[in-house]
Design an enzyme around this catalytic site. Structure first.
Site, PDB file in Angstrom:
ATOM      1  CG  ASP A  90      92.163 -58.643  81.479  1.00  0.00           C
ATOM      2  OD1 ASP A  90      91.373 -58.438  80.542  1.00  0.00           O
ATOM      3  OD2 ASP A  90      93.396 -58.676  81.331  1.00  0.00           O
ATOM      4  CB  SER A 135      86.145 -63.912  78.806  1.00  0.00           C
ATOM      5  OG  SER A 135      87.056 -64.260  77.795  1.00  0.00           O
ATOM      6  CG  ASP A 137      88.799 -64.980  74.139  1.00  0.00           C
ATOM      7  OD1 ASP A 137      88.177 -65.595  73.264  1.00  0.00           O
ATOM      8  OD2 ASP A 137      89.127 -63.790  74.027  1.00  0.00           O
ATOM      9  CG  MET A 179      86.355 -65.205  68.065  1.00  0.00           C
ATOM     10  SD  MET A 179      85.007 -64.453  68.973  1.00  0.00           S
ATOM     11  CE  MET A 179      84.490 -63.216  67.810  1.00  0.00           C
ATOM     12  N   GLY A 180      90.046 -65.865  69.734  1.00  0.00           N
ATOM     13  CA  GLY A 180      91.115 -65.919  70.726  1.00  0.00           C
ATOM     14  C   GLY A 180      92.233 -65.011  70.264  1.00  0.00           C
ATOM     15  CD  GLU A 235      90.264 -63.044  66.739  1.00  0.00           C
ATOM     16  OE1 GLU A 235      89.745 -63.694  67.674  1.00  0.00           O
ATOM     17  OE2 GLU A 235      89.988 -61.873  66.494  1.00  0.00           O
ATOM     18  NE  ARG A 272      81.656 -61.968  71.334  1.00  0.00           N
ATOM     19  CZ  ARG A 272      82.439 -60.888  71.230  1.00  0.00           C
ATOM     20  NH1 ARG A 272      83.692 -60.976  71.571  1.00  0.00           N
ATOM     21  NH2 ARG A 272      81.964 -59.764  70.805  1.00  0.00           N
TER      22      ARG A 272
HETATM   23  O1  F6P Z   1      86.000 -61.729  74.029  1.00  0.00           O
HETATM   24  C1  F6P Z   1      87.236 -61.706  73.364  1.00  0.00           C
HETATM   25  C2  F6P Z   1      87.030 -62.029  71.952  1.00  0.00           C
HETATM   26  O2  F6P Z   1      86.225 -63.134  71.917  1.00  0.00           O
HETATM   27  C3  F6P Z   1      88.288 -62.243  71.165  1.00  0.00           C
HETATM   28  O3  F6P Z   1      88.757 -63.543  71.121  1.00  0.00           O
HETATM   29  C4  F6P Z   1      87.903 -61.713  69.835  1.00  0.00           C
HETATM   30  O4  F6P Z   1      88.973 -61.331  69.107  1.00  0.00           O
HETATM   31  C5  F6P Z   1      87.066 -60.551  70.220  1.00  0.00           C
HETATM   32  O5  F6P Z   1      86.366 -60.957  71.353  1.00  0.00           O
HETATM   33  C6  F6P Z   1      86.172 -60.030  69.190  1.00  0.00           C
HETATM   34  O6  F6P Z   1      85.497 -58.935  69.720  1.00  0.00           O
HETATM   35  P1  F6P Z   1      84.656 -57.917  68.870  1.00  0.00           P
HETATM   36  O7  F6P Z   1      83.255 -58.351  69.023  1.00  0.00           O
HETATM   37  O8  F6P Z   1      84.892 -56.606  69.479  1.00  0.00           O
HETATM   38  O9  F6P Z   1      85.122 -58.021  67.468  1.00  0.00           O
END
Ligand code: F6P
Length: 387
Positions: A90, A135, A137, A179-180, A235, A272
């Site tokens: 977003d 995303s 999430d 994550m989340g 998270e 991810r």
């Molecule tokens: O894309 C959002 C997210 O997946 C969150 O759930 C998580 O906290 C964050 O990314 C982590 O991002 P970074 O790579 O900046 O630590």
């Protein structure tokens, strides 16, 4: 995201457009130069199976400033670019909308500074944008799924299944943090997909006294012969008062109350990475095609749209309405209006939560209904089973 990039490039070429990659996200747009590179059909070959994005991504502070956006506008005009496909969350999509709104003012400024010819204001009078949500999430209102979520879910489930080997052999409890930061989707659907004993998510924090209830549940499953327990913690999990519930807190609780051999696994960025799932590749391909069609049909007066998935169809929705609704979820959580937060996440989130509760919590015999009437499923009243 690579599937989306590929689809936009190929569909763009198909409709006769010139297509450019902007490397490193908004940073590349602000920096210009080699970051803006013409794409060809072949340049997007063999990328469907590659995770992440081959064109790079970056958090860009500069684009949040007027100066940064002015530089970005300059770089786009230099290439004659007036259509942008933005893949992001977003924040990125809101940034794109602001950029679009400021566009003609930015061009006037560039003319005043002598950086572009005066006729460019007319020639490139409007910037058209379209968003796609990338995303893991699944935290964007308006779409059933965001690009990346399904792949992350696959990764989580692989890990949980692997962890279950040790849990089963050693009779352990595992607390898994997924994550989340602000959204419990991944935690919830992972819990549903692996049959976790307990799940903690920010949208629906547990009632006060949850600690005892959770321990009773874990102990009851063990006394029925189960050799392991799985607890999934998002998270961003919190309690009813907004205090974070971390995986460490949950572990300490289980050890203290039940004495179970308990371990914490924080999945982190593993979620991810890796090969995208088939669903994500197909979703992103379809969204990319729809995004190009949306750009072709956009006029200066059409509000910016985001390509979404609704009931397995790609649809276009007003971008800023979806962004505002997404932000409303956070406001509802901040204001401790949790029922509302769940509702705002959408029907499929609600259904997942209901299904999880139905399947994870066994009712005591005394509370079971005497079934003499046909049973109706709570979420699908048209389906019924006879007793
Ligand atoms: O894309 C959002 C997210 O997946 C969150 O759930 C998580 O906290 C964050 O990314 C982590 O991002 P970074 O790579 O900046 O630590």
């Amino acid at each position: 995201m690579n599937a989306a990039v590929r689809a936009v490039v190929r569909m763009g070429l198909y409709v006769g457009a010139k297509v450019y990659f902007i490397h490193e996200g908004y940073q590349g747009m602000v920096d210009g130069g080699e970051n803006i590179e013409e794409a060809s059909w072949e340049s997007v070959s063999s990328m469907l199976q590659v995770g992440g994005t081959v064109i790079g991504s970056a958090r860009c502070k500069e684009f949040r400033s007027h100066e940064g956006r002015l530089k970005a506008a300059h770089n786009l005009v230099l290439q004659g670019i007036t259509n942008l496909c933005v893949i992001g969350g977003d924040g990125s999509l809101t940034g794109a909308n602001l950029f679009r709104e400021e566009w003609s003012g930015l061009l006037t400024e560039l003319v005043d500074q002598g950086l572009i010819e005066a006729d460019a204001v007319q020639k490139y009078s409007a910037l058209h944008i379209v968003g796609m949500v990338g995303s893991i999430d699944n935290d964007f209102c308006g779409t059933d799924m965001t690009i990346g979520t399904d792949s992350a879910l696959h990764r989580i489930i692989e890990v949980v299944d692997a962890i279950m080997t040790t849990a089963q052999s050693h009779q352990r409890t595992f607390v898994l943090e997924v994550m989340g930061r602000h959204c419990g989707y991944l935690a919830l659907v992972s819990a549903l997909a692996c049959g976790a004993d307990w799940v903690l998510i920010p949208e629906m924090p547990p009632e006060d006294g949850w600690e005892d209830k959770m321990c009773q549940k874990l102990s009851a499953t063990r006394s029925r012969g189960t050799r392991l327990n799985i607890i999934i913690v998002a998270e961003g999990a919190i309690d009813r008062h907004g205090t974070p519930i971390t995986s460490g807190i949950v572990k300490d609780l289980v050890v203290k109350c039940l004495g179970f051999d308990t371990r914490v696994t924080i999945l982190g960025h593993v979620q991810r990475g890796g090969t995208p799932s088939a669903f994500d590749r197909i979703l992103a391909s379809r969204m990319g095609v729809e995004a190009v069609l949306a750009l072709l049909e956009t006029t200066a007066n059409t509000p910016a749209c985001v390509v979404s998935l609704r009931g397995n169809q790609s649809v276009r929705l007003p971008l800023m309405e979806c962004v505002q609704m997404t932000q409303e979820v956070q406001r509802a959580m901040d204001g401790k209006r949790f029922e509302e937060a769940v509702k705002l996440r959408g029907r499929s989130f609600e259904n997942n939560l209901r299904t999880y509760k139905l399947l994870a919590h066994r009712k005591p015999e005394s509370e079971l209904p005497v079934v003499s009437q046909p049973l109706t499923f709570p979420e699908n009243s048209d389906r019924a089973v006879s007793s």
